[in-house]
Write an enzyme that holds these catalytic residues in place. Structure first.
Site, short mmCIF file in Angstrom:
data_model
loop_
_atom_site.label_atom_id
_atom_site.label_comp_id
_atom_site.label_asym_id
_atom_site.label_seq_id
_atom_site.Cartn_x
_atom_site.Cartn_y
_atom_site.Cartn_z
N ASP A 33 -24.84 -20.50 32.36
CA ASP A 33 -25.81 -21.57 32.09
C ASP A 33 -26.97 -21.53 33.09
O ASP A 33 -27.35 -22.58 33.65
CB ASP A 33 -25.13 -22.95 32.18
CG ASP A 33 -23.80 -23.00 31.45
OD1 ASP A 33 -23.66 -22.31 30.43
OD2 ASP A 33 -22.90 -23.74 31.91
N GLU A 225 -25.82 -26.48 21.57
CA GLU A 225 -25.94 -27.01 22.95
C GLU A 225 -27.06 -26.24 23.66
O GLU A 225 -27.76 -25.42 23.06
CB GLU A 225 -24.62 -26.84 23.70
CG GLU A 225 -24.17 -25.39 23.79
CD GLU A 225 -22.71 -25.21 24.17
OE1 GLU A 225 -21.95 -26.19 24.18
OE2 GLU A 225 -22.33 -24.06 24.46
O1 FUB Z 1 -20.42 -23.89 31.26
C1 FUB Z 1 -19.95 -24.93 30.45
C2 FUB Z 1 -20.53 -24.93 29.10
O2 FUB Z 1 -20.61 -23.62 28.59
C3 FUB Z 1 -21.92 -25.45 28.96
O3 FUB Z 1 -22.03 -26.82 28.97
C4 FUB Z 1 -22.26 -24.89 27.65
O4 FUB Z 1 -23.62 -24.91 27.34
C5 FUB Z 1 -21.69 -23.51 27.72
O5 FUB Z 1 -22.60 -22.58 28.20
#
Ligand code: FUB
Length: 343
Positions: A33, A225
C-alpha cells in the site's frame, strides 16, 4: 546495487551511489500500500508493514483475540510504520518506526495503508486503525502529526477522524488530495465503496459540502479499495484497486472526470499481474517529479514464486499518458526507474 542490512536497521543509506537505475522491489522487506510523495528534493514512500506470521506472532495473535474476543485476521503484525526516502529513486534510506501503535491509544492491533500531506511546517499522516467491522467498534481512519517527514508522529486528536461505516464503506485506505483552489478532499473506503469528504483547514477535522452533506459516495464500477486522485491539465484522474488484495488478480483501474466529485466512469485497467514479472499488483500512488511531466506509479506486487497474501513488495515504474491524455497500461519491470534528480 549492494544492500547492507545493518545499515537499514541504523536508518542509513541502503544502496550505494553507484547504481544508475533502481531495482524492483525498490527496498527490501514486505511492504504494501505504498504512498509515494515528493518533499523538497526527495521522494518519500510510506507503506504498510506487510509482515508474515511466525510462532511468536501466533501467540501474540491468540492473546489479542482472547482479549478482544474476535478474529483479528491478517492485521496483527501491522504494529508500526517505517518510511523510506530517496534523492533519486535508486538509493533509499529507511526511517524506522515513524509511528507505532503505542503512540495511538485507540489503536489496539493494526495500523496500515498510510497517506501523508504537508501543510505549512507540519506533516499529517493518515492511517487505518483496528480494521473495524461494525459501528460498535472503535477504529477507522486516524491522523497523526509531526514536524518532520520521518516523524516522530503523534496521534493528533485522540480518536478516529472517521470512525464509522457510511454508505457501506469500511473506513480504510484514505488518500488526501489538495485541489488547486486550496480545498483538501479525502477519498477513502474498503468493501467496494468509496466516499469523499472535505477536510477542514486544520486537516484534523472533517467539513461539510455546500449542500450540508459530510459524506458523498463516488464509487466507480468494479471499485474495491485503495483510491487515489491526480489532477493533470485540469482533469481529475481517479484511480483505485480492483479484485482481492490476497490474490493474483489485484489490479488498478482509472476514470477521468471534470470535477473532484466525479462522476467517475471506469475507462480501463492500468496495472495488473504479468506472468513474466509478478502477481497481485495494486494499491498504488502516483508521483510527479516537480517541474517535469515525469510520473511514476508506486505500488505493491507479489513475486511470482510467492503466494502468501502478505508477501507484498513495493515497486516503482513509469506512468505514461498518451497524446489524448489517457493513461497507458503500466509495464512492470525488474529494473525499476532510472536515477533522477529533483530540481
Ligand atoms: O494492507 C492491508 C490492505 O491490503 C489494504 O487496506 C488494502 O488496500 C490492501 O492493499
Amino acid at each position: 546495487m549492494t544492500t547492507n542490512l545493518k545499515s537499514i536497521a541504523l536508518g542509513i543509506s541502503v544502496a550505494t551511489a553507484l547504481a544508475a537505475s533502481a531495482v524492483n522491489p525498490v527496498f527490501p522487506g514486505w511492504y504494501a500500500d505504498p504512498e509515494g510523495i515528493v518533499f523538497g528534493k526527495e521522494v518519500w514512500i510510506y507503506p504498510t508493514l506487510s509482515r508474515l506470521y511466525g510462532d511468536d506472532v501466533e501467540k501474540y495473535k491468540a492473546d489479542l483475540e482472547r482479549k478482544f474476543d474476535r478474529n483479528i485476521g491478517e492485521f496483527v503484525l501491522q504494529t508500526h510504520f517505517d518510511a523510506f526516502s530517496s534523492p533519486d529513486l535508486v538509493n533509499w534510506t529507511k526511517h524506522p518506526e515513524i509511528l507505532h501503535i503505542r503512540d495511538v491509544p485507540w489503536v489496539k492491533y493494526a495500523l496500515w495503508a498510510p497517506a501523508i500531506v504537508k501543510k505549512g511546517d507540519k506533516y499529517y499522516l493518515y492511517f487505518g486503525g483496528n480494521d473495524i467491522k461494525n459501528n460498535d467498534e472503535v477504529g477507522g481512519i486516524g491522523v497523526a502529526v509531526a514536524d518532520r517527514p520521518e516523524g516522530p508522529f503523534k496521534d493528533a486528536i485522540g480518536k478516529p477522524l472517521i470512525g464509522e461505516i457510511v454508505n457501506g464503506a469500511q473506513p480504510i485506505d484514505q488518500y488526501v488530495f489538495l485541489d488547486d483552489d486550496g480545498q483538501y478532499y479525502m477519498y477513502y473506503g474498503g468493501w467496494g465503496h468509496c466516499n469523499v469528504v472535505k477536510l477542514n483547514d486544520d486537516l484534523v477535522s472533517v467539513g461539510k459540502f455546500d449542500d450540508g452533506d459530510t459524506y458523498k459516495e463516488v464509487t466507480p464500477k468494479d471499485y474495491v479499495e485503495g483510491p487515489f486522485m491526480l489532477k493533470r491539465n485540469g482533469r481529475y484522474y481517479f484511480m483505485w484497486s480492483e479484485g482481492g488484495w490476497t490474490g493474483p488478480n489485484y489490479r488498478v483501474a482509472y476514470a477521468i472526470a471534470d470535477s473532484p466529485l466525479g462522476p467517475f466512469e471506469r475507462i480501463g485497467t492500468i496495472l495488473q499481474q504479468d506472468p513474466e514479472i509478478a502477481t497481485g499488483a495494486g494499491h498504488h500512488s502516483v508521483i510527479q517529479i516537480p517541474g517535469t511531466e515525469d510520473f511514476y506509479i508506486v505500488y505493491h506486487r507479489r513475486p511470482l514464486d510467492r503466494t502468501h497474501h502478505n508477501e507484498r513488495a513495493t515497486c516503482i515504474d513509469k506512468l505514461e499518458f498518451d497524446k489524448d491524455g489517457f493513461i497507458k497500461p503500466v509495464k512492470m519491470t525488474f529494473t525499476g526507474p532510472e536515477a533522477i534528480t529533483i530540481k
